[in-house]
Design a protein around this motif. Structure first.
Motif, PDB file in Angstrom:
ATOM      1  N   TRP A  84       0.844  -1.191   0.000  1.00 47.61           N
ATOM      2  CA  TRP A  84       0.000   0.000   0.000  1.00 47.61           C
ATOM      3  C   TRP A  84       0.871   1.229   0.000  1.00 47.61           C
ATOM      4  O   TRP A  84       1.929   1.247   0.623  1.00 47.61           O
ATOM      5  CB  TRP A  84      -0.867  -0.016   1.271  1.00 47.61           C
ATOM      6  CG  TRP A  84      -1.520   1.283   1.630  1.00 47.61           C
ATOM      7  CD1 TRP A  84      -2.516   1.917   0.953  1.00 47.61           C
ATOM      8  CD2 TRP A  84      -1.207   2.118   2.763  1.00 47.61           C
ATOM      9  NE1 TRP A  84      -2.860   3.088   1.600  1.00 47.61           N
ATOM     10  CE2 TRP A  84      -2.066   3.239   2.714  1.00 47.61           C
ATOM     11  CE3 TRP A  84      -0.294   2.020   3.817  1.00 47.61           C
ATOM     12  CZ2 TRP A  84      -2.042   4.254   3.653  1.00 47.61           C
ATOM     13  CZ3 TRP A  84      -0.265   3.034   4.767  1.00 47.61           C
ATOM     14  CH2 TRP A  84      -1.130   4.134   4.681  1.00 47.61           C
ATOM     15  N   THR A  85       0.473   2.247  -0.731  1.00 44.79           N
ATOM     16  CA  THR A  85       1.185   3.509  -0.686  1.00 44.79           C
ATOM     17  C   THR A  85       0.238   4.638  -0.305  1.00 44.79           C
ATOM     18  O   THR A  85      -0.709   4.943  -1.046  1.00 44.79           O
ATOM     19  CB  THR A  85       1.871   3.853  -2.021  1.00 44.79           C
ATOM     20  OG1 THR A  85       2.306   5.225  -1.973  1.00 44.79           O
ATOM     21  CG2 THR A  85       0.964   3.639  -3.223  1.00 44.79           C
ATOM     22  N   PRO A  86       0.467   5.259   0.828  1.00 40.36           N
ATOM     23  CA  PRO A  86      -0.371   6.390   1.211  1.00 40.36           C
ATOM     24  C   PRO A  86      -0.164   7.604   0.311  1.00 40.36           C
ATOM     25  O   PRO A  86      -1.037   8.461   0.230  1.00 40.36           O
ATOM     26  CB  PRO A  86       0.074   6.683   2.650  1.00 40.36           C
ATOM     27  CG  PRO A  86       1.464   6.145   2.743  1.00 40.36           C
ATOM     28  CD  PRO A  86       1.484   4.948   1.845  1.00 40.36           C
ATOM     29  N   ARG A  87       0.981   7.672  -0.368  1.00 41.05           N
ATOM     30  CA  ARG A  87       1.259   8.839  -1.228  1.00 41.05           C
ATOM     31  C   ARG A  87       0.204   8.966  -2.319  1.00 41.05           C
ATOM     32  O   ARG A  87      -0.191  10.065  -2.697  1.00 41.05           O
ATOM     33  CB  ARG A  87       2.653   8.702  -1.846  1.00 41.05           C
ATOM     34  CG  ARG A  87       3.106   9.919  -2.670  1.00 41.05           C
ATOM     35  CD  ARG A  87       3.401  11.118  -1.786  1.00 41.05           C
ATOM     36  NE  ARG A  87       3.635  12.339  -2.556  1.00 41.05           N
ATOM     37  CZ  ARG A  87       4.835  12.745  -2.969  1.00 41.05           C
ATOM     38  NH1 ARG A  87       5.905  12.032  -2.703  1.00 41.05           N
ATOM     39  NH2 ARG A  87       4.968  13.863  -3.626  1.00 41.05           N
ATOM     40  N   GLY A  89      -2.568   6.560  -2.278  1.00 40.17           N
ATOM     41  CA  GLY A  89      -3.750   5.824  -1.833  1.00 40.17           C
ATOM     42  C   GLY A  89      -4.015   4.595  -2.679  1.00 40.17           C
ATOM     43  O   GLY A  89      -5.170   4.265  -2.968  1.00 40.17           O
ATOM     44  N   HIS A 112       7.004   8.160   3.283  1.00 41.07           N
ATOM     45  CA  HIS A 112       5.581   8.467   3.126  1.00 41.07           C
ATOM     46  C   HIS A 112       4.714   7.862   4.221  1.00 41.07           C
ATOM     47  O   HIS A 112       3.484   7.977   4.168  1.00 41.07           O
ATOM     48  CB  HIS A 112       5.083   7.993   1.756  1.00 41.07           C
ATOM     49  CG  HIS A 112       5.849   8.570   0.600  1.00 41.07           C
ATOM     50  ND1 HIS A 112       6.230   9.890   0.556  1.00 41.07           N
ATOM     51  CD2 HIS A 112       6.323   7.997  -0.550  1.00 41.07           C
ATOM     52  CE1 HIS A 112       6.895  10.113  -0.578  1.00 41.07           C
ATOM     53  NE2 HIS A 112       6.975   8.989  -1.247  1.00 41.07           N
ATOM     54  N   PRO A 114       2.526   7.766   7.137  1.00 37.50           N
ATOM     55  CA  PRO A 114       1.820   8.872   7.794  1.00 37.50           C
ATOM     56  C   PRO A 114       2.348   9.096   9.213  1.00 37.50           C
ATOM     57  O   PRO A 114       2.498   8.155   9.987  1.00 37.50           O
ATOM     58  CB  PRO A 114       0.361   8.382   7.820  1.00 37.50           C
ATOM     59  CG  PRO A 114       0.267   7.420   6.678  1.00 37.50           C
ATOM     60  CD  PRO A 114       1.601   6.731   6.647  1.00 37.50           C
TER      61      PRO A 114
END
Length: 399
Positions: A84-87, A89, A112, A114
């Motif tokens: 998963w990449t929060p950058r 989503g 990245h 959070p």
């Protein structure tokens, strides 16, 4: 499909009828061989079929004349946790990159995450947790070498010793934290190197909040092991400064997808002119503001081969054997004793190129017909590349 790291052995695997064997070795990029033998995830034989022990195979793969290269290594990624990449989503970006031929990724910092901690205790804890997490979890079978702390002011030599003792082997990009000066960075790079930790420095303009311009003088003074995204991530230094870095530094020259393409070509050409192509390695620098690039490494290979004048077989070495040697990885080369990480490729259907290498020279991405990691097939025909003209086939599999 993402999955935990598996201890399952591949057994004996025989791959035959290989049309083109790309070794990953920049000194001998093509091999006169058509057969590979793998036992429990490691290459045990490379050669002509008549000279290899192919009896008693648990798995037999007919390459049907396609090319086999070492699995691609993305030298510059920014993972968080899981696939998963929060950058951006997005879920499944690592598995998707495997469909682009990437079998190993190297973190340049988990920047990245959070709420990323910036205090010394917290940044060390995050690095150790990331190293442990990806050691236990391999999305799509991809080996993600993570746990790369972004160094901050106030760190002392014992912090680097503690990180090394805990299994951390990488530093995140120098310059993404509060350490931005060449003298201070050089001191910490020396501490890291003393403890067996490899360092990378940000090169070029700022990329995220908190980062800043890292110019050629800082890069040279810091003397990190990897000149990270020498073509900028995203904004590059002046081309003349990039060429000066190639000439004055002896460190690895990292070219990335999420950078300046013109300067990427200039850096590669400078390395060829300076007779040091073995220093060039490739990355994507994703996830980033421009998204994630499952075919990013293939795109850089095609860019350098089609517009940079780099022979395509050498460009593939940039993404395989060069990275393996500079980062001391047991993959990236097709030779006995190395991990059996392979990408099966051919010219894409409809390409004007008559062969895989010619199609890359014309700027076309190849089609991937299969990806193998540690001797285990992780995907068949790629869901992301154009369809390959020749594709391998599993002829025998237990059960």
């Amino acid at each position: 499909m993402a999955q935990a790291a598996s201890a399952a052995a591949s057994g004996k695997v025989v791959i035959r009828n290989i049309g083109l064997m790309l070794s990953g070795d920049i000194d001998r990029p093509q091999l006169d061989a058509d057969t590979l033998v793998v036992v429990d995830g490691l290459i045990v034989a490379v050669g002509k079929q008549a000279d290899c022990d192919i009896a008693g195979a648990d798995v037999v793969i007919d390459a049907h004349g396609c090319a086999v290269a070492p699995g691609l290594i993305d030298s510059h990624v920014h993972p968080a946790f899981g696939d998963w990449t929060p950058r951006q989503g997005q879920l499944g970006w690592i598995d998707s990159s495997m469909h682009g031929g990437v079998t190993t990724m190297v973190s340049a910092g988990e920047v990245h995450v959070p709420g990323r901690p910036k205090d010394i205790v917290g940044l060390k804890a995050l690095a150790i947790a990331a190293q442990r997490a990806f050691d236990n979890f391999r999305p799509g079978g991809v080996k993600v070498l993570a746990g790369a702390p972004v160094i901050e002011k106030g760190m002392v030599e014992s912090d680097f010793a503690e990180l090394a003792q805990s299994g951390v082997k990488l530093l995140g990009e120098i310059g993404l934290g509060s350490v931005k000066g060449g003298t201070e960075a050089a001191t910490m790079v020396a501490w890291a190197r003393k403890n067996g930790i490899q360092s990378t420095i940000h090169t070029g303009g700022p990329s995220i909040a908190g980062s800043g311009l890292i110019d050629k003088d800082v890069v040279l003074e810091a003397d990190a092991d990897i000149i990270g995204h020498i073509n900028g991530g995203h904004t590059a230094l002046p081309e003349a400064h990039v060429c000066e870095l190639c000439e004055k530094s002896r460190r690895a020259i990292e070219i990335v997808h999420n950078g300046n393409e013109r300067v990427a070509i200039a850096a590669a050409q400078a390395a060829l002119q300076l007779k040091c192509p073995h220093r060039v390695i490739l990355g994507t620098d994703g996830p980033a503001g421009s998204g994630v690039q499952p075919l990013g490494i293939l795109r850089v290979i095609a860019l350098l081969a089609s517009l940079g004048g780099v022979p395509p077989e050498l460009a593939i070495c940039f993404a395989t054997g060069n990275t393996a040697r500079l980062r001391q990885l047991n993959c990236g080369l097709i030779e006995p004793g190395r991990a059996a990480d392979f990408v099966f490729m051919d010219r894409a259907q409809g390409s004007a190129g008559r062969t895989l290498l010619e199609s890359l020279t014309l700027g076309d991405l190849p089609g991937i017909g299969m990806v193998m990691i540690d001797g285990i097939v992780r995907c068949g025909r790629s869901r992301n590349t154009p369809p390959a003209t020749l594709v391998p086939e599993v002829l025998h599999h237990p059960g």
